[in-house]
Motif scaffolding. Structure first.
Motif, mmCIF file in Angstrom:
data_model
loop_
_atom_site.group_PDB
_atom_site.id
_atom_site.type_symbol
_atom_site.label_atom_id
_atom_site.label_comp_id
_atom_site.label_asym_id
_atom_site.label_seq_id
_atom_site.Cartn_x
_atom_site.Cartn_y
_atom_site.Cartn_z
ATOM 1 N N GLY A 1 -29.969 -18.147 -51.413
ATOM 2 C CA GLY A 1 -30.602 -19.359 -50.908
ATOM 3 C C GLY A 1 -30.734 -19.421 -49.402
ATOM 4 N N ASP A 2 -30.073 -18.505 -48.682
ATOM 5 C CA ASP A 2 -30.215 -18.488 -47.215
ATOM 6 C C ASP A 2 -31.656 -18.200 -46.829
ATOM 7 O OD1 ASP A 2 -27.524 -18.974 -46.897
ATOM 8 O OD2 ASP A 2 -27.027 -16.939 -46.196
ATOM 9 N N LYS A 3 -32.119 -18.850 -45.754
ATOM 10 C CA LYS A 3 -33.453 -18.582 -45.219
ATOM 11 C C LYS A 3 -33.299 -17.681 -43.995
ATOM 12 C CE LYS A 3 -35.677 -22.629 -47.017
ATOM 13 N NZ LYS A 3 -36.593 -23.725 -46.783
ATOM 14 N N VAL A 4 -34.145 -16.653 -43.944
ATOM 15 C CA VAL A 4 -34.041 -15.635 -42.908
ATOM 16 C C VAL A 4 -35.423 -15.310 -42.374
ATOM 17 C CG1 VAL A 4 -33.252 -13.286 -42.439
ATOM 18 C CG2 VAL A 4 -32.105 -14.624 -44.185
ATOM 19 N N GLU A 5 -35.529 -15.184 -41.042
ATOM 20 C CA GLU A 5 -36.793 -14.730 -40.469
ATOM 21 C C GLU A 5 -36.816 -13.208 -40.506
ATOM 22 O OE1 GLU A 5 -37.956 -16.213 -36.681
ATOM 23 O OE2 GLU A 5 -38.463 -18.175 -37.512
ATOM 24 N N ILE A 6 -37.869 -12.686 -41.100
ATOM 25 C CA ILE A 6 -38.018 -11.234 -41.205
ATOM 26 C C ILE A 6 -39.348 -10.834 -40.597
ATOM 27 C CG2 ILE A 6 -36.561 -11.046 -43.263
ATOM 28 C CD1 ILE A 6 -39.205 -10.832 -44.894
ATOM 29 N N ARG A 7 -39.546 -9.540 -40.453
ATOM 30 C CA ARG A 7 -40.821 -9.014 -39.962
ATOM 31 C C ARG A 7 -41.417 -8.141 -41.052
ATOM 32 N NH1 ARG A 7 -40.073 -6.373 -34.372
ATOM 33 N NH2 ARG A 7 -42.307 -6.597 -34.396
ATOM 34 N N ILE A 8 -42.714 -8.281 -41.250
ATOM 35 C CA ILE A 8 -43.407 -7.472 -42.251
ATOM 36 C C ILE A 8 -44.580 -6.761 -41.596
ATOM 37 C CG2 ILE A 8 -42.760 -9.041 -44.126
ATOM 38 C CD1 ILE A 8 -45.721 -10.028 -44.092
ATOM 39 N N SER A 9 -45.126 -5.814 -42.308
ATOM 40 C CA SER A 9 -46.345 -5.131 -41.878
ATOM 41 C C SER A 9 -47.530 -5.881 -42.478
ATOM 42 C CB SER A 9 -46.337 -3.682 -42.364
ATOM 43 O OG SER A 9 -47.598 -3.098 -42.171
ATOM 44 N N SER A 10 -48.426 -6.337 -41.635
ATOM 45 C CA SER A 10 -49.589 -7.075 -42.153
ATOM 46 C C SER A 10 -50.493 -6.162 -42.975
ATOM 47 C CB SER A 10 -50.377 -7.711 -41.012
ATOM 48 O OG SER A 10 -50.840 -6.721 -40.109
ATOM 49 N N HIS A 11 -50.465 -4.872 -42.728
ATOM 50 C CA HIS A 11 -51.271 -3.914 -43.490
ATOM 51 C C HIS A 11 -50.621 -3.560 -44.829
ATOM 52 C CE1 HIS A 11 -53.824 -3.494 -40.016
ATOM 53 N NE2 HIS A 11 -52.787 -3.128 -39.275
ATOM 54 N N PHE A 12 -49.283 -3.588 -44.859
ATOM 55 C CA PHE A 12 -48.519 -3.302 -46.080
ATOM 56 C C PHE A 12 -47.447 -4.381 -46.226
ATOM 57 C CE2 PHE A 12 -49.905 0.743 -44.248
ATOM 58 C CZ PHE A 12 -50.656 1.251 -45.294
ATOM 59 N N PRO A 13 -47.837 -5.578 -46.704
ATOM 60 C CA PRO A 13 -46.908 -6.717 -46.714
ATOM 61 C C PRO A 13 -45.664 -6.520 -47.577
ATOM 62 C CG PRO A 13 -49.103 -7.374 -47.514
ATOM 63 C CD PRO A 13 -49.150 -5.928 -47.190
ATOM 64 N N GLY A 14 -45.640 -5.547 -48.418
ATOM 65 C CA GLY A 14 -44.450 -5.270 -49.220
ATOM 66 C C GLY A 14 -43.377 -4.539 -48.426
ATOM 67 N N ARG A 15 -43.702 -4.142 -47.209
ATOM 68 C CA ARG A 15 -42.720 -3.501 -46.331
ATOM 69 C C ARG A 15 -42.201 -4.546 -45.355
ATOM 70 N NH1 ARG A 15 -45.878 1.983 -44.572
ATOM 71 N NH2 ARG A 15 -46.138 2.822 -46.661
ATOM 72 N N MET A 16 -40.901 -4.632 -45.251
ATOM 73 C CA MET A 16 -40.307 -5.619 -44.361
ATOM 74 C C MET A 16 -39.051 -5.082 -43.705
ATOM 75 S SD MET A 16 -37.335 -6.409 -46.022
ATOM 76 C CE MET A 16 -36.614 -7.898 -45.522
ATOM 77 N N THR A 17 -38.659 -5.751 -42.643
ATOM 78 C CA THR A 17 -37.385 -5.460 -41.997
ATOM 79 C C THR A 17 -36.767 -6.763 -41.534
ATOM 80 O OG1 THR A 17 -36.246 -4.152 -40.308
ATOM 81 C CG2 THR A 17 -38.380 -5.070 -39.683
ATOM 82 N N ASP A 18 -35.470 -6.818 -41.649
ATOM 83 C CA ASP A 18 -34.717 -7.972 -41.158
ATOM 84 C C ASP A 18 -34.143 -7.549 -39.803
ATOM 85 O OD1 ASP A 18 -32.869 -9.933 -40.544
ATOM 86 O OD2 ASP A 18 -31.990 -9.999 -42.553
ATOM 87 N N PRO A 19 -34.596 -8.170 -38.705
ATOM 88 C CA PRO A 19 -34.109 -7.769 -37.382
ATOM 89 C C PRO A 19 -32.589 -7.849 -37.223
ATOM 90 C CG PRO A 19 -35.959 -9.285 -37.163
ATOM 91 C CD PRO A 19 -35.582 -9.252 -38.619
ATOM 92 N N ASN A 20 -31.939 -8.681 -38.048
ATOM 93 C CA ASN A 20 -30.485 -8.830 -37.944
ATOM 94 C C ASN A 20 -29.704 -7.977 -38.936
ATOM 95 O OD1 ASN A 20 -30.645 -10.867 -35.898
ATOM 96 N ND2 ASN A 20 -31.344 -12.263 -37.501
#
Length: 193
Positions: free
Chosen positions: A104-123
């Motif tokens: 349930g935690d909310k987290v800001e992540i970064r994704i690739s706009s070209h491949f939205p299924g790829r993401m990274t959590d900066p933390n």
């Protein structure tokens, strides 16, 4: 005596040169390659971060659990987020023995706009895990590399101090009694003949 001082000076020079060569060898063949590999790993992870160009908010839907061969539990958070009207569920690229997030935690992540299924959590990603492990590994490595250098320096200082002490003793000989003849002289002998 002068010949002994030349030998001691030559020995001091050899000791200093050997110590310097050993220290340079440790630096050249241990520390520099280690720091180079560490820098390459950091740079490659920085390049990967450049692929993630869009920030979105994700919700942690669960923490999957898997066990290693020792039975230790490792937790992998699963991120759920929307982008362009589509929902994505993506597990983190790293796991840890402690839960990073609760469900349930909310987290800001970064994704690739070209491949939205790829993401990274900066933390919480491979880079942050590598940096955390890297600090420990670097500390251990530096201790393992520096302790022998300190020991070598201590040995060199001791050797130089001994050589200097020997030189000082040779240049200031202790008092010696005058030479005596091989004949025995009795101080109580009254014979005066």
């Amino acid at each position: 005596m002068e010949n002994g001082n030349k030998k001691n000076s030559g020995l001091m020079a050899v000791v200093v040169v050997v110590a310097v060569l050993i220290i340079l060898g440790v630096v050249t063949f241990a520390i520099i390659p280690f720091l180079t590999v560490k820098k390459l790993a950091d740079d490659s992870m920085d390049m990967m971060d450049g692929n993630y160009d869009t920030v979105v908010t994700a919700v942690i839907t669960e923490n999957t659990v898997h066990h290693d061969e020792d039975g230790t539990a490792y937790y992998t958070p699963v991120y759920e987020y929307e982008f362009n009207g589509k929902t994505y569920r993506v597990p983190a690229g790293v796991s840890s023995a402690e839960k990073k997030y609760s469900d349930g935690d909310k987290v800001e992540i970064r994704i690739s706009s070209h491949f939205p299924g790829r993401m990274t959590d900066p933390n919480y990603n491979a880079k942050t895990a590598f940096k955390k492990a890297s600090k420990t590994i670097t500390g251990v490595f530096l201790v393992a590399a520096i302790v022998p250098v300190i020991m070598i320096l201590a040995v060199v200082i001791i050797i130089l101090a001994v050589i200097k002490s020997i030189r000082k003793k040779e240049s200031n000989p202790a008092y010696t009694a005058p030479a005596q003849s091989d004949e025995y002289n009795d101080p109580n002998d009254d014979y005066r003949g």
